[in-house]
Design a protein around this motif. Structure first.
Motif, PDB file in Angstrom:
ATOM      1  N   ILE A   1       0.836  -1.204   0.000  1.00 53.32           N
ATOM      2  CA  ILE A   1       0.000   0.000   0.000  1.00 53.32           C
ATOM      3  C   ILE A   1       0.868   1.251   0.000  1.00 53.32           C
ATOM      4  O   ILE A   1       0.558   2.240  -0.665  1.00 53.32           O
ATOM      5  CB  ILE A   1      -0.962   0.002   1.206  1.00 53.32           C
ATOM      6  CG1 ILE A   1      -1.808  -1.282   1.216  1.00 53.32           C
ATOM      7  CG2 ILE A   1      -1.859   1.227   1.165  1.00 53.32           C
ATOM      8  CD1 ILE A   1      -2.591  -1.529  -0.056  1.00 53.32           C
ATOM      9  N   ASP A   2       1.982   1.208   0.745  1.00 57.53           N
ATOM     10  CA  ASP A   2       2.920   2.339   0.745  1.00 57.53           C
ATOM     11  C   ASP A   2       3.454   2.594  -0.668  1.00 57.53           C
ATOM     12  O   ASP A   2       3.616   3.748  -1.083  1.00 57.53           O
ATOM     13  CB  ASP A   2       4.093   2.063   1.680  1.00 57.53           C
ATOM     14  CG  ASP A   2       3.695   2.131   3.150  1.00 57.53           C
ATOM     15  OD1 ASP A   2       2.645   2.732   3.446  1.00 57.53           O
ATOM     16  OD2 ASP A   2       4.413   1.566   3.990  1.00 57.53           O
ATOM     17  N   ALA A   3       3.726   1.502  -1.390  1.00 56.82           N
ATOM     18  CA  ALA A   3       4.233   1.638  -2.761  1.00 56.82           C
ATOM     19  C   ALA A   3       3.188   2.312  -3.654  1.00 56.82           C
ATOM     20  O   ALA A   3       3.512   3.190  -4.458  1.00 56.82           O
ATOM     21  CB  ALA A   3       4.608   0.263  -3.317  1.00 56.82           C
ATOM     22  N   ILE A   4       1.925   1.904  -3.508  1.00 60.56           N
ATOM     23  CA  ILE A   4       0.860   2.525  -4.296  1.00 60.56           C
ATOM     24  C   ILE A   4       0.721   3.994  -3.907  1.00 60.56           C
ATOM     25  O   ILE A   4       0.511   4.869  -4.770  1.00 60.56           O
ATOM     26  CB  ILE A   4      -0.474   1.774  -4.103  1.00 60.56           C
ATOM     27  CG1 ILE A   4      -0.353   0.331  -4.604  1.00 60.56           C
ATOM     28  CG2 ILE A   4      -1.614   2.492  -4.832  1.00 60.56           C
ATOM     29  CD1 ILE A   4      -1.594  -0.511  -4.355  1.00 60.56           C
ATOM     30  N   SER A   5       0.845   4.285  -2.620  1.00 55.55           N
ATOM     31  CA  SER A   5       0.767   5.669  -2.154  1.00 55.55           C
ATOM     32  C   SER A   5       1.846   6.531  -2.800  1.00 55.55           C
ATOM     33  O   SER A   5       1.591   7.652  -3.248  1.00 55.55           O
ATOM     34  CB  SER A   5       0.894   5.715  -0.634  1.00 55.55           C
ATOM     35  OG  SER A   5       0.916   7.043  -0.169  1.00 55.55           O
ATOM     36  N   LEU A   6       3.063   6.013  -2.872  1.00 52.55           N
ATOM     37  CA  LEU A   6       4.151   6.744  -3.524  1.00 52.55           C
ATOM     38  C   LEU A   6       3.888   6.895  -5.019  1.00 52.55           C
ATOM     39  O   LEU A   6       4.184   7.927  -5.614  1.00 52.55           O
ATOM     40  CB  LEU A   6       5.478   6.025  -3.305  1.00 52.55           C
ATOM     41  CG  LEU A   6       6.102   6.160  -1.917  1.00 52.55           C
ATOM     42  CD1 LEU A   6       7.303   5.243  -1.796  1.00 52.55           C
ATOM     43  CD2 LEU A   6       6.517   7.591  -1.658  1.00 52.55           C
ATOM     44  N   LEU A   7       3.319   5.866  -5.614  1.00 50.57           N
ATOM     45  CA  LEU A   7       3.037   5.881  -7.047  1.00 50.57           C
ATOM     46  C   LEU A   7       2.091   7.012  -7.421  1.00 50.57           C
ATOM     47  O   LEU A   7       2.177   7.575  -8.513  1.00 50.57           O
ATOM     48  CB  LEU A   7       2.448   4.532  -7.479  1.00 50.57           C
ATOM     49  CG  LEU A   7       2.164   4.358  -8.973  1.00 50.57           C
ATOM     50  CD1 LEU A   7       3.457   4.372  -9.777  1.00 50.57           C
ATOM     51  CD2 LEU A   7       1.417   3.045  -9.208  1.00 50.57           C
ATOM     52  N   VAL A   8       1.177   7.350  -6.523  1.00 46.65           N
ATOM     53  CA  VAL A   8       0.200   8.406  -6.823  1.00 46.65           C
ATOM     54  C   VAL A   8       0.561   9.728  -6.144  1.00 46.65           C
ATOM     55  O   VAL A   8      -0.289  10.594  -5.947  1.00 46.65           O
ATOM     56  CB  VAL A   8      -1.231   7.976  -6.440  1.00 46.65           C
ATOM     57  CG1 VAL A   8      -1.658   6.793  -7.277  1.00 46.65           C
ATOM     58  CG2 VAL A   8      -1.341   7.636  -4.953  1.00 46.65           C
ATOM     59  N   GLY A   9       1.860   9.879  -5.794  1.00 49.38           N
ATOM     60  CA  GLY A   9       2.331  11.183  -5.354  1.00 49.38           C
ATOM     61  C   GLY A   9       2.572  11.351  -3.879  1.00 49.38           C
ATOM     62  O   GLY A   9       2.782  12.470  -3.408  1.00 49.38           O
ATOM     63  N   GLY A  10       2.564  10.264  -3.103  1.00 51.29           N
ATOM     64  CA  GLY A  10       2.812  10.363  -1.667  1.00 51.29           C
ATOM     65  C   GLY A  10       4.244  10.774  -1.369  1.00 51.29           C
ATOM     66  O   GLY A  10       5.112  10.778  -2.250  1.00 51.29           O
ATOM     67  N   ARG A  11       4.481  11.094  -0.121  1.00 53.51           N
ATOM     68  CA  ARG A  11       5.814  11.566   0.284  1.00 53.51           C
ATOM     69  C   ARG A  11       6.815  10.421   0.242  1.00 53.51           C
ATOM     70  O   ARG A  11       6.572   9.357   0.805  1.00 53.51           O
ATOM     71  CB  ARG A  11       5.741  12.175   1.683  1.00 53.51           C
ATOM     72  CG  ARG A  11       7.069  12.730   2.185  1.00 53.51           C
ATOM     73  CD  ARG A  11       6.895  13.409   3.535  1.00 53.51           C
ATOM     74  NE  ARG A  11       6.017  14.566   3.433  1.00 53.51           N
ATOM     75  CZ  ARG A  11       5.668  15.311   4.476  1.00 53.51           C
ATOM     76  NH1 ARG A  11       6.100  14.988   5.684  1.00 53.51           N
ATOM     77  NH2 ARG A  11       4.875  16.351   4.305  1.00 53.51           N
ATOM     78  N   GLY A  12       7.948  10.647  -0.409  1.00 53.56           N
ATOM     79  CA  GLY A  12       8.962   9.613  -0.569  1.00 53.56           C
ATOM     80  C   GLY A  12      10.211   9.903   0.238  1.00 53.56           C
ATOM     81  O   GLY A  12      10.401  10.996   0.765  1.00 53.56           O
ATOM     82  N   SER A  13      11.068   8.909   0.326  1.00 53.17           N
ATOM     83  CA  SER A  13      12.311   9.046   1.077  1.00 53.17           C
ATOM     84  C   SER A  13      13.279   7.968   0.606  1.00 53.17           C
ATOM     85  O   SER A  13      12.869   6.897   0.145  1.00 53.17           O
ATOM     86  CB  SER A  13      12.038   8.908   2.574  1.00 53.17           C
ATOM     87  OG  SER A  13      13.222   8.644   3.287  1.00 53.17           O
ATOM     88  N   SER A  14      14.571   8.253   0.732  1.00 49.62           N
ATOM     89  CA  SER A  14      15.589   7.267   0.359  1.00 49.62           C
ATOM     90  C   SER A  14      15.513   6.034   1.250  1.00 49.62           C
ATOM     91  O   SER A  14      16.043   4.976   0.901  1.00 49.62           O
ATOM     92  CB  SER A  14      16.980   7.898   0.446  1.00 49.62           C
ATOM     93  OG  SER A  14      17.234   8.341   1.769  1.00 49.62           O
ATOM     94  N   GLU A  15      14.842   6.155   2.408  1.00 50.26           N
ATOM     95  CA  GLU A  15      14.711   5.015   3.316  1.00 50.26           C
ATOM     96  C   GLU A  15      13.870   3.893   2.699  1.00 50.26           C
ATOM     97  O   GLU A  15      13.938   2.750   3.151  1.00 50.26           O
ATOM     98  CB  GLU A  15      14.068   5.469   4.625  1.00 50.26           C
ATOM     99  CG  GLU A  15      14.949   6.437   5.426  1.00 50.26           C
ATOM    100  CD  GLU A  15      14.263   6.932   6.684  1.00 50.26           C
ATOM    101  OE1 GLU A  15      13.119   6.496   6.927  1.00 50.26           O
ATOM    102  OE2 GLU A  15      14.865   7.738   7.406  1.00 50.26           O
ATOM    103  N   PHE A  16      13.064   4.225   1.689  1.00 48.12           N
ATOM    104  CA  PHE A  16      12.255   3.200   1.031  1.00 48.12           C
ATOM    105  C   PHE A  16      13.095   2.302   0.120  1.00 48.12           C
ATOM    106  O   PHE A  16      12.659   1.215  -0.256  1.00 48.12           O
ATOM    107  CB  PHE A  16      11.137   3.839   0.204  1.00 48.12           C
ATOM    108  CG  PHE A  16      10.001   4.373   1.023  1.00 48.12           C
ATOM    109  CD1 PHE A  16       9.185   3.522   1.746  1.00 48.12           C
ATOM    110  CD2 PHE A  16       9.737   5.729   1.075  1.00 48.12           C
ATOM    111  CE1 PHE A  16       8.134   4.004   2.502  1.00 48.12           C
ATOM    112  CE2 PHE A  16       8.692   6.231   1.832  1.00 48.12           C
ATOM    113  CZ  PHE A  16       7.889   5.362   2.553  1.00 48.12           C
ATOM    114  N   VAL A  17      14.275   2.778  -0.282  1.00 48.97           N
ATOM    115  CA  VAL A  17      15.111   2.002  -1.204  1.00 48.97           C
ATOM    116  C   VAL A  17      15.678   0.789  -0.478  1.00 48.97           C
ATOM    117  O   VAL A  17      16.241   0.911   0.621  1.00 48.97           O
ATOM    118  CB  VAL A  17      16.256   2.871  -1.773  1.00 48.97           C
ATOM    119  CG1 VAL A  17      17.121   2.044  -2.736  1.00 48.97           C
ATOM    120  CG2 VAL A  17      15.684   4.097  -2.476  1.00 48.97           C
TER     121      VAL A  17
END
Length: 578
Positions: free
Chosen positions: A39-55
């Motif tokens: 769900i976090d990935a989908i959230s980022l896909l539609v413009g949610g707040r991102g961070s290098s910590e997700f890598v």
């Protein structure tokens, strides 16, 4: 709807591709398996707040892609894509892509075209609506209630909001101007002295538009006078004199003239050569006049240098060009005039402000009336939804109150009114969960399970009114069980008949209602933790629902219970569909 999701190197997900279907898709699995990460990935896909910590650890970047099928040709994305020059083919497919590098940089694409994160968010929010546990907190915040009501009213209220906000901008501007002119005398005197000094300095320079460019050109000419003289002098003597250019052209002219007397076809060529000769002759005279006129005037050059330096000092203070300096002078001249005639200016502004306040109040009252009508409709719809969720004795009410005003706010009909960019309304959702109890603020008396049901009721209502193609529920069933859990399951399924729904759940009742059941697991592979997704068939679904029922160990009894639950769910789905 979301057709397929591809995730690479995101958190504990190494490489995952998930196909999705219409209707209700549930995602289940052990805690920590990676359900919320998807769900976090989908959230980022539609413009949610991102961070290098997700890598993912050890990777250079995370890559997330989503393939959407947009059947409705009137959907907002079509007009926006045309505006941005993004092509959507006849297959009606749209691919959103977002990459996040290990350094935290974000790269966004729509159908292969690079776009900003803001544009990705603007389009993404029209495709997916993610409702997670944090949204319960929004419902607990009173200042969010007005936006929820406006979201419900939608098209019925949008024009009124836009008209109000337009007048509100003018109101704020005039209010600030009145405040500025009403500041204390000492500040205004200092301001007036500064402006008059600046205006005197600019006027004393006696600038003319484009003067700096003219002086730069003249300086270039004067500082290169000797070189200019030599080049023009040499050019003249290359053309004029015995055996020079013009003599050779004259020889050619005479020969062509004699040839033309023999062959008439050469007449036009003869005229061309004649013209060239006379043009060159005239040019040579002009070159002679020019170099004879060249004079080196060191005094003039010194004057130009001094003048340009003076202009440069003014540019550093008032503008990048003479035109900007003159524009600034004109602007401060108007301000000086306003300060010198401050009383008259304040009187004029206050008159304009009084008129705007009346217009603003009319628009605000219209906005209030539309909101009250929408509130009645929303209250009725929420009451029906809550009844379906076993909260039939719960009373829901939307309370309107005026915002707190002070004596500094505008006075209308003997009463101070506080205006803000949303109007004059302050609303709050009130609730009475038991008969005979008074209505109280929702935030103070609603339990976690009640909040979940109220938010689900709102989502059920909104899903029929907005163009969002996919709804995502992330553990919205927290805090409920028993028949309430079954009611929530049926409500979520009912929403899925109108929009695609993806739902993370720990409730077997919700899982049993799924059209598609995805099981999320976490495995160890080569000293790495990997998240995997499996689409469950009938037998596998029975096992998973049984696990959810038992919580610890699956037994024959829990399997029989799971079969019964799934059988009842299928019957219920048939009834809801019909």
């Amino acid at each position: 709807m979301l057709i397929e999701l591809s995730i690479k190197n995101f958190a504990i997900i190494e490489d995952l591709t998930i196909p999705f279907e219409k209707g209700l898709t549930v995602l289940t699995g052990e805690t920590g398996a990676g359900k919320s990460i998807i769900i976090d990935a989908i959230s980022l896909l539609v413009g949610g707040r991102g961070s290098s910590e997700f890598v993912r650890h050890g990777a250079n970047r995370s890559e997330i892609q989503g393939l959407f099928f947009i059947e409705d040709q009137t959907h907002y994305i079509y007009s926006k894509a045309q505006q941005l020059g993004i092509e959507i083919n006849e297959d009606q497919m749209v691919i959103l892509q977002r990459d996040i590098t290990a350094q935290g940089k974000t790269i966004c694409r729509i159908n292969g075209k690079l776009v900003t994160l803001a544009i990705l968010r603007e389009i993404g929010q029209t495709l997916v609506d993610i409702h997670g546990q944090h949204e319960h907190q929004h419902l607990m915040q009173v200042d969010r209630h007005l936006s929820l009501l406006d979201q419900f009213a939608d098209e019925k209220i949008n024009n009124a909001i836009m008209e109000y906000k337009e007048i509100y901008k003018t109101f704020v501007s005039l209010t600030n101007q009145v405040k500025q002119f009403s500041e204390n005398e000492q500040q205004l005197a200092h301001r007036l002295d500064l402006l008059q000094y600046q205006l005197n300095e600019i006027e004393k320079a006696n600038l003319t538009p484009g003067e700096d460019n003219t002086l730069y050109e003249e300086r270039l000419k004067l500082s290169n006078g000797e070189k200019l003289y030599k080049m023009i002098f040499d050019s003249y003597h290359s053309l004029y004199g015995d055996g020079k250019g013009l003599d050779w052209v004259m020889l050619a002219m005479n020969n062509v003239e004699e040839a033309a007397s023999i062959d008439k076809e050469l007449t036009s060529l003869k005229e061309t050569v004649d013209n060239c000769y006379y043009l060159l002759e005239e040019a040579s005279y002009s070159l002679r006049d020019y170099y004879e006129s060249i004079e080196f005037d060191p005094n003039r050059l010194n004057f130009i240098e001094s003048r340009l330096n003076e202009i440069l000092q003014l540019k550093r203070k008032y503008g990048e060009s003479v035109s900007e300096i003159l524009e600034y002078a004109s602007k401060i001249e108007e301000e000086i005039d306003s300060l010198l005639h401050r009383e008259e200016k304040i009187e004029k502004l206050e008159s304009q402000l009084e008129s705007i306040i009346q217009d603003l109040f009319i628009e605000a009252k219209n906005l209030t009336q539309l909101r009250r009508e929408a509130a009645i409709d929303l209250t009725e719809q929420i009451s029906r939804q809550l009844k379906d969720l076993y909260m039939e004795k719960t009373k829901f009410h939307i309370q309107f109150t005026d915002r707190t005003a002070t004596d500094k706010d505008p006075m209308i009909d003997g009463k101070n009114i506080y205006f803000n960019e949303d109007g004059i309304d302050k609303i709050e959702f009130l609730l009475s969960t038991n008969p005979g109890e008074p209505l109280k603020p929702l935030a103070k008396i609603a339990s976690g399970g009640e909040i979940s049901r109220i938010m689900l009721a709102l989502k059920s209502i909104f899903s029929t009114q907005h163009g969002v193609t996919s709804l995502i529920f992330d553990e919205v069933d927290t805090g409920v069980s028993g028949r309430v859990a079954q009611a929530i399951a049926e409500k979520i399924y009912n929403v899925s008949t109108k929009s695609q729904v993806l739902c993370i759940t720990h409730l077997p009742q919700v899982a049993a209602m799924a059209n598609t059941h995805l099981y999320i697991s976490k495995e160890q592979s080569d000293d790495k933790t990997v998240t995997k997704v499996a689409s469950l068939q009938e037998k596998e679904q029975i096992e998973e629902v049984a696990r959810m029922l038992s919580g610890v160990k699956t037994t024959d009894l829990t399997r029989e219970n799971a079969k019964e639950l799934l059988s009842q769910a299928n019957k219920k789905k048939f009834i809801l569909k019909s």
